[in-house]
Design an enzyme around this catalytic site. Sequence first.
Site, PDB file in Angstrom:
ATOM      1  N   LYS A 327     -40.869  -3.782  -7.083  1.00  0.00           N
ATOM      2  CA  LYS A 327     -41.837  -4.109  -6.032  1.00  0.00           C
ATOM      3  C   LYS A 327     -41.938  -5.622  -5.830  1.00  0.00           C
ATOM      4  CE  LYS A 327     -43.985   0.317  -6.228  1.00  0.00           C
ATOM      5  NZ  LYS A 327     -43.143   1.048  -7.192  1.00  0.00           N
ATOM      6  N   LYS A 401     -50.167  -3.430  -7.141  1.00  0.00           N
ATOM      7  CA  LYS A 401     -49.066  -2.652  -7.723  1.00  0.00           C
ATOM      8  C   LYS A 401     -48.363  -3.390  -8.856  1.00  0.00           C
ATOM      9  CE  LYS A 401     -47.839  -0.247  -3.448  1.00  0.00           C
ATOM     10  NZ  LYS A 401     -46.710   0.217  -2.610  1.00  0.00           N
TER      11      LYS A 401
HETATM   12  P1  ADP Z   1     -44.379   4.582  -6.882  1.00  0.00           P
HETATM   13  O1  ADP Z   1     -43.199   3.755  -7.198  1.00  0.00           O
HETATM   14  O2  ADP Z   1     -45.229   4.870  -8.057  1.00  0.00           O
HETATM   15  O3  ADP Z   1     -44.007   5.796  -6.080  1.00  0.00           O
HETATM   16  P2  ADP Z   1     -45.556   3.575  -4.399  1.00  0.00           P
HETATM   17  O4  ADP Z   1     -45.498   2.167  -3.988  1.00  0.00           O
HETATM   18  O5  ADP Z   1     -44.687   4.509  -3.659  1.00  0.00           O
HETATM   19  O6  ADP Z   1     -45.305   3.640  -5.977  1.00  0.00           O
HETATM   20  O7  ADP Z   1     -47.062   4.064  -4.302  1.00  0.00           O
HETATM   21  C1  ADP Z   1     -47.457   5.387  -4.619  1.00  0.00           C
HETATM   22  C2  ADP Z   1     -48.255   5.998  -3.491  1.00  0.00           C
HETATM   23  O8  ADP Z   1     -49.398   5.201  -3.196  1.00  0.00           O
HETATM   24  C3  ADP Z   1     -47.510   6.109  -2.169  1.00  0.00           C
HETATM   25  O9  ADP Z   1     -46.752   7.277  -2.108  1.00  0.00           O
HETATM   26  C4  ADP Z   1     -48.642   6.092  -1.158  1.00  0.00           C
HETATM   27  O10 ADP Z   1     -49.211   7.393  -1.028  1.00  0.00           O
HETATM   28  C5  ADP Z   1     -49.661   5.187  -1.813  1.00  0.00           C
HETATM   29  N1  ADP Z   1     -49.479   3.804  -1.303  1.00  0.00           N
HETATM   30  C6  ADP Z   1     -48.683   2.856  -1.815  1.00  0.00           C
HETATM   31  N2  ADP Z   1     -48.727   1.717  -1.096  1.00  0.00           N
HETATM   32  C7  ADP Z   1     -49.589   1.942  -0.091  1.00  0.00           C
HETATM   33  C8  ADP Z   1     -50.090   1.149   1.005  1.00  0.00           C
HETATM   34  N3  ADP Z   1     -49.693  -0.116   1.183  1.00  0.00           N
HETATM   35  N4  ADP Z   1     -50.969   1.722   1.852  1.00  0.00           N
HETATM   36  C9  ADP Z   1     -51.379   3.003   1.669  1.00  0.00           C
HETATM   37  N5  ADP Z   1     -50.969   3.793   0.661  1.00  0.00           N
HETATM   38  C10 ADP Z   1     -50.079   3.277  -0.219  1.00  0.00           C
END
Ligand code: ADP
Length: 519
Positions: A327, A401
Amino acid sequence: MSLPAWPPKTSDAQLAALLNEASTYALAHGFTLLPPHPASGAPPAPTHAIAAPLSLFPTPFPRAEYTRARSIQRLYNALYARIALDWAFLDGIFEEVAKVDEFQAELWTRWKAVRDELQRVQKPLQLGIFRSDYLLHASGNESAIKQVEFNTIASSFGALSQKAGELHRYLAASGSFFDAAPQLADATAYPDNKSLVNIAAGLADAWKAYGNPKAIVLVVTQDGERNIFDQRALQYELQATHGIKSIRHTFAELDVLAKHGGDKQTLLIPNPLTPNEAPAEVAVIYYRAAYTPNDYTTGKEWDTRVFLERSAAIKCPSLALQLAGAKKVQQILAEPGQLEEFLLNPARPDTGFGAGAGTLKQADIDALRETFTGLWPLDDSPLGKEAQQLAKSHPERFVLKPQREGGGNNIYRGDIPPYLAKLDAESRPGEAPKREGYILMELITPPEDVHNWLVRGGEGKPRLADVVSELGVYGVSLFGDGKTVVNKEAGTLLRTKGRESDEGGVAIGISSIDSPLLV
Ligand code: ADP
Ligand code: MG
């Protein structure tokens, strides 16, 4: 353009019939998961499966945004391949991240320890099976895709996603939607999605490039994986369509079995059940594990990972590609000039569009940048200071994150300020502050008032939920030896979750695997 009121109205009897059709289709076609494990005494082979979480109707999704997401995937593939080939760029990032994140530090130091020898001996090909994830960001009646994250390791659900599309097409064709909405009768509303076929073809491309018709694909798996049919379907497709044999092993098994042969360090895996046979040579290592610290609990797994990395097999992904998916890299790419440097600089290698300038244009870069939402570092740079201020004054606009994959790791909204305060309290003076291992991201706000019937396998009854859908676009990229370049868009995934849940992991039982109804 506003989305239609959803789901369409059905009587209780119609809903029950639809549930029955969907559930039997799912069970019959391997749209399934293993049930939760018994507390003890797992049988030697699975005896039953449950339907994967599904949505009874496909969920409306703006056609233009769906098309746009697919159309930029090859640009993203090229970008991430170029990142994985840029050692200095990755070193610059991970030198800092390594100070505060032990897991990333392991990945980075292990990669540094092997990369020179690897480059000298084999100039290795790398295979990326990517998935770029988006949410729709609504403003007024319009909505546009914004990228959530870019996955470079163990991008899952390619097989179940193709099956979800086939399920909804079947339900439409068989009359199981009872003419409930005119949008459901539009044949062009169900996009052609061959993610299972395309991802398997990507593995086959790498296998062919390796060049030994007797070699096999090694799938590195997690112990106790419940999403096994998603992986198995790829293996069946490899065998049936491409004639390629594949085997599955955990790190613990590979620790015992894996051997190197010859001076090119061919990866050899003997079959303990046929001790008189020559060991199988591995052409491609496909990781469906190795992305979380939980995959390295004894420490020995790191040695196994390095042993595999040093081999001549094509890794999907390499350590470099895994690092590229962090990330932190996503956040750096949002800084001014970074995309231009990676995509327009003529000194960059050909990763599917010819080298740098000439083939790609500013408009391509703008197309990628349009999918970014606000991203900030949390270091002591001016941008980092701004982020710390914003996180304190408007936490409701953000998600925090860490450098982790697999769901359940993020910190949302009001939880951010106390979390950052705790990180600062834990950081020792004179050392890098722990918050530097995190990024701050603006929350994407999906369209309101979309509902659907979601069904969790084994529950046998649907739940009407206020939903949010996340679109994933798969990409396949084979690159790294200076001449072989595969760069393909490989289909899509739609995961739909209840709005009340911030996270959307299917495997952790929150999201349904859905398909888009293009409107
Ligand atoms: P991972 O690598 O754990 O899958 P993600 O960045 O995909 O991490 O985040 C997990 C979940 O959190 C996503 O599938 C989404 O539902 C929610 N999420 C992540 N970033 C955002 C954001 N900027 N706005 C809204 N929801 C988010
Ligand atoms: Mg994710």
